[in-house]
Design an enzyme around this catalytic site. Structure first.
Site, PDB file in Angstrom:
ATOM      1  CD  GLU A   4      -2.418  -1.159   2.816  1.00 27.57           C
ATOM      2  OE1 GLU A   4      -2.422  -0.155   3.551  1.00 27.57           O
ATOM      3  OE2 GLU A   4      -2.846  -2.253   3.171  1.00 27.57           O
ATOM      4  CE  LYS A  16       5.318   4.880   6.962  1.00 25.80           C
ATOM      5  NZ  LYS A  16       5.156   6.236   7.380  1.00 25.80           N
ATOM      6  CG  ASP A  47       4.139  12.370   5.123  1.00 24.97           C
ATOM      7  OD1 ASP A  47       4.084  12.005   6.316  1.00 24.97           O
ATOM      8  OD2 ASP A  47       4.999  13.147   4.674  1.00 24.97           O
ATOM      9  CE1 TYR A  84      -3.263   2.430   8.780  1.00 21.52           C
ATOM     10  CE2 TYR A  84      -3.197   4.241   7.219  1.00 21.52           C
ATOM     11  CZ  TYR A  84      -2.932   3.733   8.475  1.00 21.52           C
ATOM     12  OH  TYR A  84      -2.356   4.530   9.418  1.00 21.52           O
ATOM     13  CE  LYS A 139       9.296   6.173   7.005  1.00 22.16           C
ATOM     14  NZ  LYS A 139      10.103   6.878   7.958  1.00 22.16           N
ATOM     15  CB  CYS A 180      34.867  30.256  24.461  1.00 20.81           C
ATOM     16  SG  CYS A 180      33.075  30.269  24.694  1.00 20.81           S
ATOM     17  CB  CYS A 191      33.235  33.171  28.052  1.00 22.42           C
ATOM     18  SG  CYS A 191      34.230  31.669  27.941  1.00 22.42           S
ATOM     19  CB  CYS A 207      34.140  26.818  26.228  1.00 23.90           C
ATOM     20  SG  CYS A 207      34.196  28.020  27.570  1.00 23.90           S
ATOM     21  CB  CYS A 233      31.417  29.717  29.455  1.00 25.68           C
ATOM     22  SG  CYS A 233      30.786  29.944  27.787  1.00 25.68           S
TER      23      CYS A 233
HETATM   24  S1  IVH Z   1      -0.314   0.099   8.692  1.00 25.96           S
HETATM   25  C1  IVH Z   1       0.552  -1.886  12.871  1.00 25.96           C
HETATM   26  N1  IVH Z   1      -0.691   1.254   6.343  1.00 25.96           N
HETATM   27  O1  IVH Z   1       2.666   4.829   8.921  1.00 25.96           O
HETATM   28  C2  IVH Z   1       0.840  -1.027  11.704  1.00 25.96           C
HETATM   29  N2  IVH Z   1       0.287   2.539   8.098  1.00 25.96           N
HETATM   30  O2  IVH Z   1       5.079   3.789  10.692  1.00 25.96           O
HETATM   31  C3  IVH Z   1      -0.271  -0.146  11.319  1.00 25.96           C
HETATM   32  N3  IVH Z   1       0.767   4.850   7.487  1.00 25.96           N
HETATM   33  O3  IVH Z   1       1.488   4.909  12.222  1.00 25.96           O
HETATM   34  C4  IVH Z   1       0.073   0.768  10.237  1.00 25.96           C
HETATM   35  N4  IVH Z   1      -0.005   4.745   5.419  1.00 25.96           N
HETATM   36  O4  IVH Z   1       0.436   6.479  10.519  1.00 25.96           O
HETATM   37  C5  IVH Z   1      -0.230   1.395   7.606  1.00 25.96           C
HETATM   38  N5  IVH Z   1      -1.130   2.152   4.257  1.00 25.96           N
HETATM   39  C6  IVH Z   1      -0.678   2.289   5.494  1.00 25.96           C
HETATM   40  C7  IVH Z   1      -0.148   3.513   5.978  1.00 25.96           C
HETATM   41  C8  IVH Z   1       0.336   3.591   7.288  1.00 25.96           C
HETATM   42  C9  IVH Z   1       0.539   5.529   6.350  1.00 25.96           C
HETATM   43  C10 IVH Z   1       1.406   5.407   8.707  1.00 25.96           C
HETATM   44  C11 IVH Z   1       0.644   5.197   9.977  1.00 25.96           C
HETATM   45  C12 IVH Z   1       1.549   4.440  10.899  1.00 25.96           C
HETATM   46  C13 IVH Z   1       2.890   4.684  10.299  1.00 25.96           C
HETATM   47  C14 IVH Z   1       3.766   3.461  10.545  1.00 25.96           C
END
Ligand code: IVH
Length: 668
Positions: A114, A116, A118, A223, A311, A405, A408, A423, A428
């Protein structure tokens, strides 16, 4: 009109409006014009005003209901909201896959990938089909009740077709377009803009007045399912489909991937497609699809073993290094900081980056006026990656650390084995200010109203130059300072007075003994109980404590030998500061409780105890309370209407108690 007739119309209007709302905000496919929608809404508002008894909290007119509040209530999560472990490259993903396969003893795994999102994680609770509570993640165990703000998110259904209690989880976020618009408005009003959409979303959901959140056009993707006692689906992908069927907005980009190679392909495809999205993502979440596999893999203390967050690599940008500034820290270390031409990196504007020490400056050959590549390490801390040497014009100037420094003027020294210049003048001014700022900080003495600015002001006005001076501040003197009214002075003095009662570990940490962090300070306080015992203890006594190493012990001995330290502590005691540990005594901590070392799960409704109380009591007796039943569970406490956890515990032959048995054991 008769009420019975009105009721009929109200119900059909609500049904229609909910449908239009769903089509518009979840499906993005409106079937009526805004005008028609507004007309129906007005009609509903009129009827609800005329017949107040017909009003319900899940009516579409109630999205912006609720008055401003003073503070958010705390919410205990039934199932903890955990975070995820990170992967930064293909290797990390393959390691994850290997751990999963070895953990389960199988050859190949189906994963769900999925985006992630933000934003910020929230949980939504529905009882008998009605949205009753929405909360932030908080520390994972306890979040904040932001129901009224979440109701303003139009894609969250206020009513669903599912009568079991169900808690669903997802990410609330601000689409990029709304973010740009919001910041334009803020700038036009002379207000400070939000750094990125995530901060804007978090800031909006933490507004005490839901009318503000309502103006912020937030959205959500769901999710996960938190608590769902009667749930019978067997895979995460089925749950996603089910969430969508219930009317929740799920992100359409998720895919099932057979094996880690397909996961890697999915990840790589999004590195390219990411800029085309209308919302920010910071990675890809990879989850084991089968729920019984998830259960078998379980959790570490912080995160599930069945999921990982990939990431994206940190964004790198080019800018100019304008100058190098020096600052003196609490321990006298002089740190060079690069002042940069402001530049946007990973969502925020960066204009400073620590260069740490002179060795690093030499190693990267960083010069003033250089063109440099910047990134944010872990997407948070700005860092100079390298110099773009090809851009040099000859006007660049090498930088050398001074021998004195900058605060001082005393001579800087380089201690053996250290790269930093220090220092070592104990009076100081820069060190004293930093030391005081540390003393009042949240994890130390926690004195509200004494930020860095106020400390600086008090220092420059010569009202304080050491810790004990804080307790001698005079109201009349304070009132003479800029920006200090009667009320803030009173509050400040009250906060300082209150800090005198702090337990010993806060004072110990606040003193700023080298290597003694807040955790070590607590360990010391717990073991030695009073300042006197601590001062009189020897090096051997310190190292005899688990968790206290030789380096720390040496530093503590040296600290208490100093004459000015002895004087300071004596003075603080005379001023009325508590010098004793007030937390649970080591000696009193139970060793033979029935819960000692046991993993306990609470499920169902408790009648007399509340869940938080029960949890705290079990933990105080040495037990660990977790959210889900697995082979590692020792004991299940089943309240009324316990569901799948009870069945599971029975299957696994786990000891099961009712609430009465729990209460008896706690009383003992
Ligand atoms: S699953 C037990 N799915 O990422 C794990 N998290 O570092 C439950 N996040 O705290 C998280 N998109 O805020 C999951 N598709 C996704 C996500 C997602 C964003 C965030 C969420 C979580 C953090 C995990």
């Amino acid at each position: 009109m008769e009420e019975a007739k009105a009721k009929q119309i109200v119900e059909s209007l609500r049904e229609e409006l909910n449908k239009y709302n769903y089509e518009y905000y979840v499906l993005d496919k409106p079937s009526v014009s805004d005008y028609e929608y507004d007309q129906k809404m007005q009609e509903l508002i009129k009827l609800e005003t005329e017949f107040p008894s017909l009003m319900t909290p899940d009516s579409p007119t109630q999205r912006v209901g609720g008055e401003p509040i003073d503070a958010f209530k705390k919410v205990q999560h039934d199932v903890p909201m955990l975070s995820l472990g990170n992967a930064f490259n293909e290797e990390d993903l393959k390691d994850f896959d290997r751990r999963v396969r070895e953990g389960l003893g199988v050859d190949s795994i189906t994963y769900v990938c999925e985006l992630k999102i933000d934003g910020l994680a929230v949980s939504l609770r529905y009882e008998k089909g009605v949205f009753v509570q929405g909360a932030t993640r908080g520390d994972g165990q306890i979040g904040e009740d932001i129901t009224n703000n979440l109701k303003t998110i139009r894609s969250i259904p206020l009513r669903i077709d599912q009568s079991d209690t169900i808690e669903v989880r997802g990410e609330a976020f601000m689409p990029q377009r709304s973010f740009v618009k919001l910041n334009e408005e803020k700038e036009a009003n002379g207000e400070e803009a939000f750094a990125n959409p995530r901060n804007a979303a978090a800031g909006s959901l933490r507004q005490l007045d839901p009318k503000i959140a309502a103006k912020r056009s937030l959205d959500i993707f769901l999710y996960a399912v938190g608590r769902w006692e009667a749930g019978s689906l067997t895979s995460h992908s089925d749950r996603l489909t089910y969430l969508q069927k219930l009317g929740f907005k799920t992100n359409p980009e998720w895919r099932k991937c057979n094996g880690i190679e397909e996961v890697i392909e999915y990840v790589n495809s999004w590195v390219e497609k990411r800029p085309n999205l209308s919302y920010d993502i910071d990675g890809i979440v990879v989850k084991v699809d089968q729920l019984d596999y998830q259960e078998a893999l379980g959790f570490t203390a912080k995160s599930p073993r069945w999921a990982i967050a990939y990431k994206f690599p940190a964004e790198e940008v080019i800018t100019k290094l304008l100058d190098i500034e020096l600052s003196v820290g609490r321990t006298g270390v002089v740190t060079p900081t690069a002042l940069l031409e402001p530049v946007k990196v990973a969502g925020t504007t960066v204009q400073r980056a620590s260069l740490h020490n002179e060795d690093l400056i030499r190693e990267k050959d960083i010069r003033i006026n250089d063109t440099v590549v910047i990134k944010k390490a872990g997407d948070i801390i700005p860092e100079v990656v390298r110099v773009v040497v090809e851009n040099r014009t000859g006007k660049e100037e090498p930088f050398y650390m001074p021998s004195e420094c900058p605060a001082c003027g005393s001579e800087l020294v380089r201690l053996e084995g250290e790269v930093a210049l220090r220092c070592i003048n104990p009076s100081c001014s820069a060190q004293l200010k930093e030391g005081l700022t540390h003393y009042v900080s949240r994890n130390a003495m926690n004195i509200d109203g004494l930020g860095e600015k106020v400390i600086e002001q008090l220092f420059d006005e010569k009202l304080i130059d050491k810790i004990s001076d804080l307790y001698k501040l005079d109201k009349e003197e304070l009132l003479k300072l800029d920006r200090m009214g009667e009320k803030s002075v009173d509050n400040l003095l009250a906060a300082i007075e209150a800090s005198k009662d702090n337990s010993l570990e806060r004072l110990l940490f606040g003193l700023g003994i080298r290597y003694v962090g807040s955790k070590a300070a607590r360990t010391l306080a717990e073991n030695f109980e009073t300042m006197e015992n601590l001062i009189n203890a020897s090096y051997e006594d310190y190292v005899a404590v688990n968790e206290i190493g030789e380096k720390m012990a040496e530093s503590i001995v040296r600290y208490f030998e100093e004459e000015p330290v002895k004087e300071l502590i004596a003075e603080l005691e005379t001023l009325g500061l508590n010098m004793e540990y007030k937390g649970p005594r080591k000696a009193d901590q139970p060793t033979d409780s029935i819960f000692m070392g046991k993993t306990v799960v609470l499920t169902g409704k408790l009648e007399v105890l509340n869940r938080q109380e029960a949890k705290e009591k079990i933990e105080a007796l040495g037990g660990k309370v977790t959210g889900s039943v697995s082979k590692k569970t020792d004991l299940l406490i089943a309240g009324e209407e316990a569901g799948s956890k009870l069945t599971k515990a029975q299957e696994l032959n786990i000891e099961i108690w009712n609430e009465q048995q729990l209460r008896e054991a706690l009383e003992e």
